[in-house]
Design an enzyme around this catalytic site. Structure first.
Site, PDB file in Angstrom:
ATOM      1  N   PHE A 192     -13.800  -0.501  17.005  1.00  0.00           N
ATOM      2  CA  PHE A 192     -14.089  -0.151  18.413  1.00  0.00           C
ATOM      3  C   PHE A 192     -15.577   0.146  18.616  1.00  0.00           C
ATOM      4  CE2 PHE A 192      -9.580   1.551  19.805  1.00  0.00           C
ATOM      5  CZ  PHE A 192      -9.060   0.296  19.558  1.00  0.00           C
TER       6      PHE A 192
ATOM      7  N   TYR B 138       0.844  -1.202   0.000  1.00  0.00           N
ATOM      8  CA  TYR B 138       0.000   0.000   0.000  1.00  0.00           C
ATOM      9  C   TYR B 138       0.880   1.254   0.000  1.00  0.00           C
ATOM     10  CZ  TYR B 138      -3.822   3.127   1.441  1.00  0.00           C
ATOM     11  OH  TYR B 138      -4.757   4.131   1.509  1.00  0.00           O
TER      12      TYR B 138
ATOM     13  N   ASN C 293      -6.148   9.672   8.526  1.00  0.00           N
ATOM     14  CA  ASN C 293      -7.257   8.828   9.018  1.00  0.00           C
ATOM     15  C   ASN C 293      -8.586   9.575   9.028  1.00  0.00           C
ATOM     16  OD1 ASN C 293      -4.641   7.808  10.177  1.00  0.00           O
ATOM     17  ND2 ASN C 293      -6.000   6.134  10.755  1.00  0.00           N
TER      18      ASN C 293
ATOM     19  N   PRO D 152       2.635   2.389  12.218  1.00  0.00           N
ATOM     20  CA  PRO D 152       3.262   3.670  12.592  1.00  0.00           C
ATOM     21  C   PRO D 152       2.944   4.051  14.038  1.00  0.00           C
ATOM     22  CG  PRO D 152       2.197   3.860  10.452  1.00  0.00           C
ATOM     23  CD  PRO D 152       1.779   2.532  11.023  1.00  0.00           C
TER      24      PRO D 152
ATOM     25  N   ARG E 148       1.165   9.739  14.174  1.00  0.00           N
ATOM     26  CA  ARG E 148       0.710  10.323  12.905  1.00  0.00           C
ATOM     27  C   ARG E 148      -0.101  11.570  13.212  1.00  0.00           C
ATOM     28  NH1 ARG E 148      -2.433   6.387   9.410  1.00  0.00           N
ATOM     29  NH2 ARG E 148      -0.409   5.521   8.875  1.00  0.00           N
TER      30      ARG E 148
ATOM     31  N   SER F  13     -14.228   1.856  13.293  1.00  0.00           N
ATOM     32  CA  SER F  13     -15.358   0.939  13.073  1.00  0.00           C
ATOM     33  C   SER F  13     -15.233  -0.271  14.001  1.00  0.00           C
ATOM     34  CB  SER F  13     -15.461   0.542  11.604  1.00  0.00           C
ATOM     35  OG  SER F  13     -14.196   0.239  11.082  1.00  0.00           O
TER      36      SER F  13
HETATM   37  N1  UDP Z   1      -5.945  -0.606  15.944  1.00  0.00           N
HETATM   38  C1  UDP Z   1      -6.241  -1.191  17.160  1.00  0.00           C
HETATM   39  N2  UDP Z   1      -7.276  -2.059  17.209  1.00  0.00           N
HETATM   40  C2  UDP Z   1      -8.039  -2.377  16.130  1.00  0.00           C
HETATM   41  C3  UDP Z   1      -7.740  -1.772  14.889  1.00  0.00           C
HETATM   42  C4  UDP Z   1      -6.658  -0.896  14.835  1.00  0.00           C
HETATM   43  O1  UDP Z   1      -5.585  -0.933  18.187  1.00  0.00           O
HETATM   44  O2  UDP Z   1      -8.976  -3.172  16.289  1.00  0.00           O
HETATM   45  C5  UDP Z   1      -4.839   0.385  15.884  1.00  0.00           C
HETATM   46  C6  UDP Z   1      -3.770   0.046  14.841  1.00  0.00           C
HETATM   47  O3  UDP Z   1      -2.788  -0.784  15.416  1.00  0.00           O
HETATM   48  C7  UDP Z   1      -3.256   1.425  14.477  1.00  0.00           C
HETATM   49  C8  UDP Z   1      -4.444   2.359  14.674  1.00  0.00           C
HETATM   50  O4  UDP Z   1      -5.366   1.637  15.487  1.00  0.00           O
HETATM   51  O5  UDP Z   1      -2.232   1.804  15.364  1.00  0.00           O
HETATM   52  C9  UDP Z   1      -5.126   2.758  13.389  1.00  0.00           C
HETATM   53  O6  UDP Z   1      -5.391   1.590  12.664  1.00  0.00           O
HETATM   54  P1  UDP Z   1      -6.248   1.560  11.342  1.00  0.00           P
HETATM   55  O7  UDP Z   1      -6.242   0.141  10.853  1.00  0.00           O
HETATM   56  O8  UDP Z   1      -7.568   2.184  11.552  1.00  0.00           O
HETATM   57  O9  UDP Z   1      -5.494   2.491  10.286  1.00  0.00           O
HETATM   58  P2  UDP Z   1      -3.970   2.894   9.996  1.00  0.00           P
HETATM   59  O10 UDP Z   1      -3.859   4.289  10.485  1.00  0.00           O
HETATM   60  O11 UDP Z   1      -3.029   1.973  10.717  1.00  0.00           O
HETATM   61  O12 UDP Z   1      -3.858   2.767   8.523  1.00  0.00           O
END
Ligand code: UDP
Length: 310
Positions: free
Chosen positions: A191, A145, A174, A274, A277, A189
């Site tokens: 959470f 990606y 995000n 990451p 951010r 989504s």
């Molecule tokens: N994350 C989490 N639990 C979940 C889904 C994501 O703790 O059920 C964390 C993930 O590790 C990341 C952040 O939330 O640090 C954002 O994740 P997401 O997949 O929404 O998007 P990203 O910013 O990583 O592309």
């Protein structure tokens, strides 16, 4: 003047909102999607409109339709989805973007490209401005990606320089809100759905990693403003909300707002996630007068209400 507008990934989360806004402007809207990580239910209310057409098409294959403008969103954006078939993700980003740029060239169409904060990888500086070249693992599980989107940006700028195509490249941070896919694995989504069902909230790692969440309506305003800027404005421009928050605090906020009995469950952090951010949006503020208006509490309440009725 009535414009013919193509929206790739039009059945996805951001694409659906763009389709709706552009239909209100009385344009003719072609919504293109292969439904890989989106669903027709998102756009089914639009089928009754005379100026709306759905094209079930994969942008890995060329397409030829006479259009004035393109909004290019097609690509799975949730880490869970884009890691499922990484080779397809790269093809969508590289071959797909090439096909879209060739189409733009043929019809002299202005083209918006949805790039991403992922081009900054696991950033060593914060906030991230457009000048930062990023810190991306070339060979990791997110690279399909991240590097795919970086290559797509390169293609956009090469087409702009060599073929004089009008481009608008935005790096989207995000984003959340109604019509996110319930099960696409993204944090908000996940959470909200977990909290509404009193299931464990799955926090990856220690939850101290940060993100900065932008409500969908604010993002759409920024995209539409950007598309209407003068020819010389190409981007890249960061679009997002600079309000930075730890993932653990997002979990706590959602438990509180849903009045949920959910407990937090810590799971391993995925590779190359990451740690921080936060967008520097000075450029968007200056050029677009972009200003996110919806704070995270209000945005989450709207999102929770949407998922309650899903
Ligand atoms: N994350 C989490 N639990 C979940 C889904 C994501 O703790 O059920 C964390 C993930 O590790 C990341 C952040 O939330 O640090 C954002 O994740 P997401 O997949 O929404 O998007 P990203 O910013 O990583 O592309």
């Amino acid at each position: 003047m009535k414009k013919k507008i193509l929206i790739t990934g039009g059945a996805g989360f951001i694409g659906k909102h763009i389709c709706e806004r552009l239909l209100n402007g009385k344009n003719y809207v072609y919504c293109l999607d292969n439904l890989y990580s989106s669903s027709l239910t998102n756009i089914s209310p639009l089928f009754s409109k005379k100026n709306f057409e759905f094209l079930n098409h994969d942008i890995e294959k060329k397409i030829d339709i006479n259009i004035d403008e393109i909004y290019h969103f097609a690509c799975p954006a949730s880490p869970v989805n884009y890691k499922l078939d990484p080779i397809k993700t790269i093809k969508t980003n590289v071959i797909g973007s090439l096909n879209i740029l060739e189409l733009a060239y043929k019809y002299n169409a202005k083209v918006f490209h949805s790039s991403t904060s992922e081009v900054y990888g696991d950033p060593a500086i914060s906030p991230q401005s457009e000048k930062y070249f990023g810190n991306v693992n070339i060979i990791g599980p997110r690279s399909c990606y991240d590097e795919g989107k970086r290559c797509a940006e390169t293609l956009f700028f090469d087409f702009h320089r060599s073929k004089k195509i009008q481009i608008k490249v935005a790096r989207i941070f995000n984003t959340y809100g109604p019509f996110m896919q319930k099960n696409d694995g993204r944090v908000i989504s996940n959470f909200v759905v977990q909290a509404l069902n009193n299931k464990n909230i799955t926090v990856y790692g220690n939850g101290k990693q940060t993100r900065s969440f932008c409500y969908i309506d604010d993002l759409i305003d920024g995209i539409l403003k950007f598309m209407n800027t003068s020819k010389k404005i190409t981007g890249p421009i960061n679009l997002g909300n600079p309000h930075e928050i730890k993932i653990i605090d997002v979990a706590k906020k959602i438990i509180k707002l849903t009045n949920s009995k959910s407990k937090i469950k810590y799971l391993p952090l995925t590779k190359d996630d990451p740690l921080q951010r936060k967008p520097d949006i000075a450029k968007a503020k200056k050029i677009l007068k972009f200003k996110p208006n919806i704070n995270i509490n209000d945005g989450l309440i709207k999102t929770i209400n949407y998922f309650k009725n899903e």
